[in-house]
Design a protein around this motif. Structure first.
Motif, PDB file in Angstrom:
ATOM      1  N   CYS A 291       0.978   4.066  -2.917  1.00  0.00           N
ATOM      2  CA  CYS A 291       0.738   5.481  -2.609  1.00  0.00           C
ATOM      3  C   CYS A 291       1.860   6.361  -3.148  1.00  0.00           C
ATOM      4  O   CYS A 291       1.609   7.438  -3.699  1.00  0.00           O
ATOM      5  N   ILE A 292       3.093   5.893  -3.008  1.00  0.00           N
ATOM      6  CA  ILE A 292       4.238   6.650  -3.517  1.00  0.00           C
ATOM      7  C   ILE A 292       4.183   6.740  -5.040  1.00  0.00           C
ATOM      8  O   ILE A 292       4.411   7.808  -5.626  1.00  0.00           O
TER       9      ILE A 292
ATOM     10  N   VAL B 238       0.839  -1.201   0.000  1.00  0.00           N
ATOM     11  CA  VAL B 238       0.000   0.000   0.000  1.00  0.00           C
ATOM     12  C   VAL B 238       0.872   1.249   0.000  1.00  0.00           C
ATOM     13  O   VAL B 238       0.608   2.211  -0.724  1.00  0.00           O
ATOM     14  N   SER B 239       1.949   1.252   0.765  1.00  0.00           N
ATOM     15  CA  SER B 239       2.862   2.393   0.814  1.00  0.00           C
ATOM     16  C   SER B 239       3.504   2.628  -0.555  1.00  0.00           C
ATOM     17  O   SER B 239       3.601   3.765  -1.027  1.00  0.00           O
TER      18      SER B 239
ATOM     19  N   ALA C 106       1.467   6.519  -6.946  1.00  0.00           N
ATOM     20  CA  ALA C 106       0.332   7.386  -7.287  1.00  0.00           C
ATOM     21  C   ALA C 106       0.709   8.861  -7.091  1.00  0.00           C
ATOM     22  O   ALA C 106       0.371   9.712  -7.921  1.00  0.00           O
ATOM     23  N   ALA C 107       1.417   9.154  -6.017  1.00  0.00           N
ATOM     24  CA  ALA C 107       1.853  10.531  -5.758  1.00  0.00           C
ATOM     25  C   ALA C 107       2.829  11.002  -6.833  1.00  0.00           C
ATOM     26  O   ALA C 107       2.764  12.142  -7.299  1.00  0.00           O
TER      27      ALA C 107
END
Length: 188
Positions: free
Chosen positions: A13-14, A9-10, A16-17
């Protein structure tokens, strides 16, 4: 298992950012290039109604401070229905070349453009059943369009241009112009 899910998940998220930041950077780069073109046109007292910068990725062009190709719609003059300036390779407030396409309204009557076998438009049209050939000329700071030698339209020009061609399309009589100097596209 819980640690693997958290790590996954981390990572997502990275990623996607990073993708989001890339999209924002691309958009900001396009805005910077449009601003560069606006500054060029403002310095020349050219009235643009819209600016469309081409050439992707914008990030690379913005990093070089160079707009590859920009379509600029100019304020219309009487008797025209489209006036578009193409700014080629603008860098450091200098363009490599300026091309302009002015579309004059069709003459009164029924106009049917004559096309070549490949579908491209010619300088002729059937006007009320008769073949008419259109041409253009620039003299005395004026661009004039002629139908079989008779003037059918004109606009004022503030800078020296050369007529490159004339074509009759469904939208009107299009005149292609090339600016003699790419330093300043002054429009009336």
């Amino acid at each position: 298992m819980k640690k693997a899910i958290i790590a996954l998940v981390s990572t997502l998220c990275i990623i996607a950012a990073a993708i989001g930041a890339l999209f924002v950077w691309e958009h900001q780069s396009k805005l910077a290039l449009e601003s560069q073109v606006e500054d060029f046109l403002d310095a020349c007292d050219t009235d643009a109604t819209s600016i469309d910068v081409h050439g992707r990725p914008y990030i690379l062009y913005a990093m070089r401070d160079s707009a590859d190709l920009t379509y600029v719609d100019l304020a219309l003059q009487a008797g025209t229905n489209k006036d578009q300036l193409l700014v080629h390779r603008l860098s450091d407030s200098h363009a490599d070349r300026l091309t302009r396409f002015v579309t004059f309204d069709h003459p009164d009557g029924e106009v049917e453009p004559i096309e070549r076998a490949d579908g491209s438009f010619t300088d002729s049209a059937e006007v009320n059943g008769s073949k008419v050939t259109f041409s253009a000329d620039v003299a005395d700071d004026r661009l004039q369009v002629f139908a079989d030698g008779s003037a059918t339209g004109q606009i004022e020009m503030k800078q020296d241009v050369t007529v490159k061609g004339t074509a009759v399309t469904n939208a009107g009589v299009v005149v292609e112009l090339e600016y003699d100097s790419p330093d300043c596209p002054a429009a009336a």
